[in-house]
Design an enzyme around this catalytic site. Structure first.
Site, PDB file in Angstrom:
ATOM      1  N   ASP A 195      -3.432 -30.503 101.899  1.00 35.33           N
ATOM      2  CA  ASP A 195      -3.403 -31.958 102.048  1.00 35.33           C
ATOM      3  C   ASP A 195      -2.628 -32.314 103.310  1.00 35.33           C
ATOM      4  O   ASP A 195      -1.521 -31.809 103.546  1.00 35.33           O
ATOM      5  CB  ASP A 195      -2.742 -32.617 100.839  1.00 35.33           C
ATOM      6  CG  ASP A 195      -3.584 -32.482  99.576  1.00 35.33           C
ATOM      7  OD1 ASP A 195      -4.821 -32.461  99.697  1.00 35.33           O
ATOM      8  OD2 ASP A 195      -3.006 -32.370  98.486  1.00 35.33           O
TER       9      ASP A 195
ATOM     10  N   ASP B 197       4.757 -36.180  92.430  1.00 33.48           N
ATOM     11  CA  ASP B 197       5.007 -35.996  91.004  1.00 33.48           C
ATOM     12  C   ASP B 197       6.201 -35.102  90.716  1.00 33.48           C
ATOM     13  O   ASP B 197       7.094 -35.466  89.947  1.00 33.48           O
ATOM     14  CB  ASP B 197       3.756 -35.457  90.306  1.00 33.48           C
ATOM     15  CG  ASP B 197       3.103 -34.291  91.056  1.00 33.48           C
ATOM     16  OD1 ASP B 197       3.706 -33.770  92.021  1.00 33.48           O
ATOM     17  OD2 ASP B 197       1.980 -33.908  90.684  1.00 33.48           O
TER      18      ASP B 197
ATOM     19  N   ASP C 287      -5.869 -25.860  97.984  1.00 33.14           N
ATOM     20  CA  ASP C 287      -6.365 -26.700  99.063  1.00 33.14           C
ATOM     21  C   ASP C 287      -5.176 -27.165  99.895  1.00 33.14           C
ATOM     22  O   ASP C 287      -4.016 -26.929  99.542  1.00 33.14           O
ATOM     23  CB  ASP C 287      -7.158 -27.897  98.534  1.00 33.14           C
ATOM     24  CG  ASP C 287      -6.448 -28.612  97.389  1.00 33.14           C
ATOM     25  OD1 ASP C 287      -5.204 -28.734  97.452  1.00 33.14           O
ATOM     26  OD2 ASP C 287      -7.115 -29.034  96.432  1.00 33.14           O
TER      27      ASP C 287
END
Length: 521
Positions: A117, A194, A115
């Protein structure tokens, strides 16, 4: 035995309510895999300025970079059409917009992103005004869901991100030297990511990639490395341990030394996660084309005993070691599944849970290859066992004789075949019940007292019932009105939604190609 070398400084039993301490284990370090590194010419002529290295792995300063996306081989045509529409819609209203996170990493690696973002200088309420079908979701970390061409595009705001910056920081941070105000805003957002390879920001209009965390260098080295010190990162969010496994498995990357250490030694933190979150993370591993590699890494880093203790017990029982490169039937089944899936072509969770249950049933009681073939064909055609047996008996290929789960062929009569197929179906259903029973799960590793074990069950009732429906046609008789899929083409949109026909068809393909590999005659 695979678990004999592990040493624990904490109690070996973990319940669903883990204590407020972390377990640390002696570990060894080794590379998982590597990919071809990027050409050094990619970064020639790029702009460099020093930045503070916040990941704790050595004291040397990293370099923050501003790179031309075309030099990295990124074309805006590789961005999905709905995402481009959202980017253009915000840009035309005067806002700055960037792609951020894993999609930038995947574009650099010439992979199809799962996907896209977007982050923008617009406030979320301004994003809502910019699109006719858009809503704000989430309370703690609100974002916008923009509905575009039957797709949801996630959009976050720098202002929302800024409000979360600096809360509870326990590590030293320092903004990049020589950075201006816009650099500081971008850097501040990337610092909250992260892993370094997810901390890249791409301006598709200026065609610039901003790398404040050393992500490009780690992509070149094929490394998964936390942005902040790994111990702090994983304690902030235990799901990052599972994301690290998933990313390494999907990309074929290895972990940096510090990240590997804490993936293994803080593994019990995952038991603090909500069951729905665990299922989501497991589905990302198993349903998007990297299930085999994920299972190998979960086993290697001691997480399989906690998440899937039934499968971990199988690995131990068959003498499968932590660094084994050989395969077994469980891994072979998921290897075949992986060949049919991709990040943009996932399956519904009932398929991989069904494969786990099917394999466990075979592991409990090895079957004649013809029984397995007839069972998979009966699943495919909606429970017409006579037709399945007729097709199976005409198979002229040899089966894979290396699997312990397959017994020697015995030239079974039709009536015996019917009974065996029905018995296998009943065994699969029984196994599904065991996989959702906390007591049974907790006993799976009881024969191996040196290993940790848990009573964790993250498969909800609704998913259990969906998986049962895939197989119940074999025991309840041919379903009226069910039309088996013709041809080999998979409708991935239906498969992702859990279509019974697509799920059964794909299951049958996976099982049949595992038992009767294409390279055997």
């Amino acid at each position: 035995m695979a678990v004999s070398g592990l040493c624990f400084a904490c109690k070996p039993h973990f319940s669903l309510r883990p204590p407020l301490f972390y377990c640390f284990r002696k570990i060894r370090f080794s590379s998982v895999a590597a990919i071809e590194t990027l050409d050094e010419s990619v970064i020639q002529g790029a702009h460099f300025s020093p930045a503070k290295n916040v990941n704790g792995e050595g004291s040397k300063l990293s370099q923050w970079k501003k790179l031309n996306s075309q030099d990295l081989g990124i074309s805006t045509s590789n961005i999905s059409k709905p995402t481009r529409k959202v980017l253009n819609g915000l840009k035309t209203k005067g806002y700055e917009v960037y792609l951020v996170g894993g999609c930038v990493r995947d574009l650099i690696l010439k992979r199809t992103p799962k996907d896209f973002d977007i982050i923008t200088t617009a406030e979320l309420r301004e994003v809502v005004k910019a699109f006719s079908r858009c809503e704000i979701i989430g309370r703690r970390f609100p974002i916008c869901h923009v509905h575009m061409d039957d797709t949801i595009v996630e959009v976050s705001s720098f202002s929302t991100s800024a409000r979360n910056f600096g809360r509870g920081l326990t590590y030293e941070i320092e903004k990049p030297a020589g950075s201006d105000k816009k650099d500081f805003v971008r850097w501040r957002n990337c610092l909250q990511r992260d892993f370094t390879i997810n901390g890249l920001m791409f301006d598709p209009f200026a065609r610039i990639i901003y790398d404040y965390m050393g992500g490009i260098e780690d992509i070149k080295k094929a490394k998964v490395r936390t942005v902040i010190p790994a111990s702090t990162s994983f304690q902030e969010d235990g799901a990052r341990i599972l994301r690290a496994i998933r990313i390494a498995a999907r990309l074929g990357f290895s972990f940096s030394r510090e990240t590997a250490h804490f993936v293994k030694n803080l593994s019990c933190l995952i038991l603090r996660l909500d069951k729905s979150r665990l299922l989501m993370e497991m589905n990302y591993m198993m349903a998007y084309g990297s299930a085999e590699a994920s299972l190998r890494l979960l086993w290697k880093f001691g997480l399989l005993e906690l998440l899937l203790p039934i499968q971990a017990a199988y690995f131990v029982r068959t003498g499968f070691r932590r660094r084994d490169k050989r395969s077994n039937m469980l891994l072979s089944l998921f290897s075949k599944l992986d060949r049919l899936l991709a990040p943009n072509r996932p399956c519904y969770s009932s398929l991989w849970v069904g494969i786990l249950a099917f394999h466990k049933a075979l592991s409990n009681k090895p079957r004649d290859p013809l029984v397995v073939a007839a069972f998979s064909l009966a699943v495919h055609n909606g429970g017409d066992i006579p037709e399945a047996i007729n097709i199976a008996k005409n198979i002229n290929k040899s089966h894979d004789g290396s699997f312990h789960e397959l017994s020697e062929p015995q030239n079974l009569e039709n009536l015996t075949l019917v009974n065996e197929v029905m018995d296998l179906a009943a065994s699969v259903k029984s196994t599904l019940s065991e996989m959702t029973d906390e007591h049974f799960v907790s006993q799976a590793m009881s024969a191996y007292p040196q290993a940790p074990f848990s009573d964790l069950v993250f498969i909800p009732l609704a998913l259990y019932l969906n998986v049962c429906k895939v197989f119940e046609c074999v025991t309840m008789g041919a379903e009226k009105g069910f039309v088996a899929k013709q041809g080999s083409r998979i409708d991935y949109e239906l498969l992702a939604l859990g279509s019974l026909r697509e799920t059964r068809h794909t299951f049958a393909r996976v099982v049949f190609d595992t038992v009767y590999p294409l390279d055997r005659t």
